[in-house]
Design a protein around this motif. Structure first.
Motif, PDB file in Angstrom:
ATOM      1  N   LEU A 151      22.101  68.324-143.296  1.00  0.00           N
ATOM      2  CA  LEU A 151      21.324  67.228-142.729  1.00  0.00           C
ATOM      3  C   LEU A 151      20.878  66.246-143.802  1.00  0.00           C
ATOM      4  O   LEU A 151      20.677  65.059-143.531  1.00  0.00           O
ATOM      5  N   LYS A 152      20.675  66.738-145.021  1.00  0.00           N
ATOM      6  CA  LYS A 152      20.313  65.908-146.175  1.00  0.00           C
ATOM      7  C   LYS A 152      18.988  65.179-145.974  1.00  0.00           C
ATOM      8  O   LYS A 152      18.841  63.997-146.315  1.00  0.00           O
ATOM      9  N   ARG A 153      18.020  65.880-145.411  1.00  0.00           N
ATOM     10  CA  ARG A 153      16.658  65.363-145.314  1.00  0.00           C
ATOM     11  C   ARG A 153      15.710  66.519-145.033  1.00  0.00           C
ATOM     12  O   ARG A 153      16.129  67.602-144.625  1.00  0.00           O
ATOM     13  N   GLU A 154      14.432  66.276-145.260  1.00  0.00           N
ATOM     14  CA  GLU A 154      13.442  67.329-145.046  1.00  0.00           C
ATOM     15  C   GLU A 154      13.180  67.550-143.563  1.00  0.00           C
ATOM     16  O   GLU A 154      13.277  66.620-142.759  1.00  0.00           O
ATOM     17  N   ILE A 155      12.859  68.808-143.254  1.00  0.00           N
ATOM     18  CA  ILE A 155      12.627  69.202-141.868  1.00  0.00           C
ATOM     19  C   ILE A 155      11.283  69.920-141.773  1.00  0.00           C
ATOM     20  O   ILE A 155      10.888  70.659-142.671  1.00  0.00           O
ATOM     21  N   ARG A 156      10.613  69.706-140.690  1.00  0.00           N
ATOM     22  CA  ARG A 156       9.354  70.392-140.385  1.00  0.00           C
ATOM     23  C   ARG A 156       9.626  71.522-139.401  1.00  0.00           C
ATOM     24  O   ARG A 156      10.416  71.367-138.461  1.00  0.00           O
ATOM     25  N   VAL A 172      13.591  63.064-128.851  1.00  0.00           N
ATOM     26  CA  VAL A 172      14.565  63.841-128.089  1.00  0.00           C
ATOM     27  C   VAL A 172      14.209  65.320-128.209  1.00  0.00           C
ATOM     28  O   VAL A 172      13.943  65.805-129.315  1.00  0.00           O
ATOM     29  N   VAL A 173      14.196  66.029-127.092  1.00  0.00           N
ATOM     30  CA  VAL A 173      13.893  67.466-127.081  1.00  0.00           C
ATOM     31  C   VAL A 173      15.113  68.192-126.524  1.00  0.00           C
ATOM     32  O   VAL A 173      15.637  67.817-125.471  1.00  0.00           O
ATOM     33  N   ALA A 174      15.561  69.230-127.249  1.00  0.00           N
ATOM     34  CA  ALA A 174      16.773  69.939-126.841  1.00  0.00           C
ATOM     35  C   ALA A 174      16.684  71.409-127.212  1.00  0.00           C
ATOM     36  O   ALA A 174      15.813  71.841-127.976  1.00  0.00           O
ATOM     37  N   ASP A 175      17.636  72.180-126.699  1.00  0.00           N
ATOM     38  CA  ASP A 175      17.716  73.609-126.953  1.00  0.00           C
ATOM     39  C   ASP A 175      18.257  73.855-128.360  1.00  0.00           C
ATOM     40  O   ASP A 175      18.738  72.949-129.042  1.00  0.00           O
ATOM     41  N   GLY A 176      18.207  75.125-128.787  1.00  0.00           N
ATOM     42  CA  GLY A 176      18.700  75.471-130.107  1.00  0.00           C
ATOM     43  C   GLY A 176      20.185  75.244-130.279  1.00  0.00           C
ATOM     44  O   GLY A 176      20.686  75.150-131.407  1.00  0.00           O
ATOM     45  N   LEU A 177      20.923  75.136-129.171  1.00  0.00           N
ATOM     46  CA  LEU A 177      22.349  74.856-129.238  1.00  0.00           C
ATOM     47  C   LEU A 177      22.626  73.520-129.913  1.00  0.00           C
ATOM     48  O   LEU A 177      23.683  73.325-130.521  1.00  0.00           O
ATOM     49  N   TYR A 178      21.677  72.587-129.809  1.00  0.00           N
ATOM     50  CA  TYR A 178      21.860  71.230-130.333  1.00  0.00           C
ATOM     51  C   TYR A 178      21.367  71.087-131.774  1.00  0.00           C
ATOM     52  O   TYR A 178      21.313  69.972-132.289  1.00  0.00           O
ATOM     53  N   LEU A 179      21.024  72.197-132.407  1.00  0.00           N
ATOM     54  CA  LEU A 179      20.543  72.139-133.781  1.00  0.00           C
ATOM     55  C   LEU A 179      21.747  72.014-134.721  1.00  0.00           C
ATOM     56  O   LEU A 179      22.074  72.923-135.487  1.00  0.00           O
ATOM     57  N   ARG A 188      20.440  83.639-138.646  1.00  0.00           N
ATOM     58  CA  ARG A 188      21.347  83.561-139.793  1.00  0.00           C
ATOM     59  C   ARG A 188      21.177  82.257-140.582  1.00  0.00           C
ATOM     60  O   ARG A 188      21.702  82.134-141.679  1.00  0.00           O
ATOM     61  N   ARG A 189      20.488  81.304-140.054  1.00  0.00           N
ATOM     62  CA  ARG A 189      20.323  80.022-140.730  1.00  0.00           C
ATOM     63  C   ARG A 189      19.423  80.170-141.959  1.00  0.00           C
ATOM     64  O   ARG A 189      18.422  80.895-141.935  1.00  0.00           O
ATOM     65  N   ASP A 190      19.770  79.452-143.008  1.00  0.00           N
ATOM     66  CA  ASP A 190      18.927  79.439-144.207  1.00  0.00           C
ATOM     67  C   ASP A 190      17.554  78.868-143.890  1.00  0.00           C
ATOM     68  O   ASP A 190      16.538  79.315-144.437  1.00  0.00           O
ATOM     69  N   LEU A 191      17.521  77.880-142.998  1.00  0.00           N
ATOM     70  CA  LEU A 191      16.245  77.274-142.615  1.00  0.00           C
ATOM     71  C   LEU A 191      15.328  78.297-141.959  1.00  0.00           C
ATOM     72  O   LEU A 191      14.118  78.338-142.252  1.00  0.00           O
ATOM     73  N   MET A 192      15.888  79.142-141.093  1.00  0.00           N
ATOM     74  CA  MET A 192      15.082  80.169-140.435  1.00  0.00           C
ATOM     75  C   MET A 192      14.577  81.189-141.450  1.00  0.00           C
ATOM     76  O   MET A 192      13.401  81.593-141.421  1.00  0.00           O
ATOM     77  N   GLU A 193      15.426  81.612-142.368  1.00  0.00           N
ATOM     78  CA  GLU A 193      15.022  82.590-143.375  1.00  0.00           C
ATOM     79  C   GLU A 193      13.911  82.057-144.269  1.00  0.00           C
ATOM     80  O   GLU A 193      12.930  82.760-144.558  1.00  0.00           O
ATOM     81  N   ASP A 194      14.046  80.799-144.702  1.00  0.00           N
ATOM     82  CA  ASP A 194      13.008  80.218-145.556  1.00  0.00           C
ATOM     83  C   ASP A 194      11.696  80.065-144.803  1.00  0.00           C
ATOM     84  O   ASP A 194      10.612  80.318-145.351  1.00  0.00           O
ATOM     85  N   ALA A 195      11.788  79.637-143.548  1.00  0.00           N
ATOM     86  CA  ALA A 195      10.574  79.440-142.761  1.00  0.00           C
ATOM     87  C   ALA A 195       9.842  80.754-142.540  1.00  0.00           C
ATOM     88  O   ALA A 195       8.614  80.838-142.707  1.00  0.00           O
ATOM     89  N   ARG A 196      10.563  81.796-142.182  1.00  0.00           N
ATOM     90  CA  ARG A 196       9.917  83.089-141.946  1.00  0.00           C
ATOM     91  C   ARG A 196       9.289  83.622-143.230  1.00  0.00           C
ATOM     92  O   ARG A 196       8.210  84.227-143.202  1.00  0.00           O
ATOM     93  N   GLY A 197       9.969  83.423-144.356  1.00  0.00           N
ATOM     94  CA  GLY A 197       9.414  83.892-145.620  1.00  0.00           C
ATOM     95  C   GLY A 197       8.107  83.209-145.974  1.00  0.00           C
ATOM     96  O   GLY A 197       7.153  83.850-146.437  1.00  0.00           O
TER      97      GLY A 197
END
Length: 389
Positions: free
Chosen positions: A255-260, A185-192, A215-224
């Protein structure tokens, strides 16, 4: 298909005109791209309709009233039947190695004067004061095939709910009706959102969604982490890509799982038409996905992520611009959905005919609207045989 048309039903107790007769009238209206029921009614006395319907063309009011009472499941069964036939004939080709479902929301009508029980409402601030605007939004689902897209279903957004809640209701029905139609499934960031991801994960589906909330922790960690890694460089003509691809992120705790996470910075060299100067345009894309690096390559994630724009640029815009999708044929919540489903069926038939029956050499020389105009011309010629072509 004829036997399926006979199963179309509505809530009328003793209908004098069968539902399939009303439906066949709307199909011709959309194939001929007439744009409204009143444009269709102008040809009411034509002999063409007696050959096509076996009777005179129903009035515009009758067609609109019946569509407001039609059983939507019966139209959705026609869409499912066409999908099954295409799949059986191996006409649904994978794109980048996957069968892909794409979702997107669309606002298709708004008015300050007309409203129905299904209208959403918002306050518009104007110089003359605040005004209440009535509007409709829906969420559309389609399969992104290699040759042509297949529209599956649509759901109207209800009051006091957002687009994601509407999409969840749509997706639950799609997972039930089309359990094997797609794997990604492919969707916009609204569906995250975690509930959206968990719904598909429970059914063994993977998701790719745009990650754009800083503002997401996931975005901050990824950019770092991306700042510490050298990007992979790809060059395709005048397009240069800098790519980062990392998995194992656990920052999305709900989500309780790893994300790429895959990041792609694209730099394209263009020549300005007005000045002739050569400039560079840079755009950044970041996607979060449940697909691992073993299951999908970095290139596949990038291409699938970009394919999300197909539903907006190639499908919805074409439906609105050339096929009058945003026209309100009858302002009733059931009728609005019924006409959208009918148009989706017409477009699926049109595209299937175009790609399965027209030779590639001829298709490459003309646009889709060219062939749509040929069909419209043939229908008008059948209605008015005395008029020279």
């Amino acid at each position: 298909m004829g036997s399926l048309l006979s199963r179309l039903t509505d809530s009328r107790l003793k209908p004098s005109i069968p539902t399939h007769t009303i439906f066949r009238s709307a199909v011709i209206m959309m194939l001929a791209r007439m744009g409204s029921l009143h444009a269709l009614e102008q040809d009411k006395g034509n002999r063409f309709w007696r050959r096509w319907l076996g009777r005179a063309l129903p009035s515009a009011d009758t067609i609109g009233r019946v569509f407001s009472q039609v059983v939507l499941v019966s139209i959705r069964s026609l869409l499912h039947h066409l999908y099954s036939r295409l799949k059986r004939n191996k006409a649904l080709k994978k794109t980048h190695g996957f069968q892909v479902l794409i979702l997107d929301g669309h606002e298709h009508t708004s008015s300050y004067l007309r409203c129905c029980s299904g209208c959403l409402r918002r306050t518009i601030h104007t110089r003359e004061g605040d005004r209440i605007q009535y509007y409709h939004r829906n969420v559309l689902a389609m399969l992104s095939g290699r040759d042509f897209p297949v529209l599956l279903d649509v759901e109207e957004q209800k009051r006091k709910e957002n687009e994601v809640s509407c999409a969840l209701r749509l997706c639950e029905r799609i997972l039930k009706d089309y359990p094997r139609a797609f794997s990604v499934v492919v969707a916009d960031g609204l569906y995250l959102e975690a509930p959206f991801f968990k719904l598909f994960l429970r059914h063994g589906k993977h998701i790719i969604a745009v990650l754009k909330d800083e503002r997401r922790d996931l975005m901050e960690d990824a950019r770092g982490l991306f700042q510490q890694e050298k990007p992979l460089i790809q060059i395709e003509g005048n397009l240069k890509r800098q790519i980062w691809d990392m998995e194992g992120f656990t920052s999305w705790q709900s989500l309780k799982r790893e994300i790429r996470v895959v990041r792609c910075v694209e730099t394209r060299t263009i020549r300005r038409q007005r000045t002739g100067e050569i400039e560079e345009e840079t755009s950044e894309w970041i996607w979060a996905t449940t697909l691992s690096q073993k299951e999908a390559s970095t290139e596949a994630i990038i291409h699938l992520g970009h394919d999300r724009w197909l539903i907006e640029n190639k499908v919805i815009n074409e439906m609105v611009t050339y096929w009058h999708a945003d026209h309100v044929y009858h302002h009733h919540p059931t009728a609005i959905v019924a006409f959208w489903l009918t148009l989706m069926l017409v477009l699926n038939l049109f595209r299937a005919f175009l790609y399965l029956n027209i030779k590639p050499e001829w298709r490459s020389k003309h646009t889709q609207i060219y062939f749509a105009m040929l069909i419209s011309s043939a229908l008008y010629q059948a209605m008015y045989p005395k008029i020279p072509p």
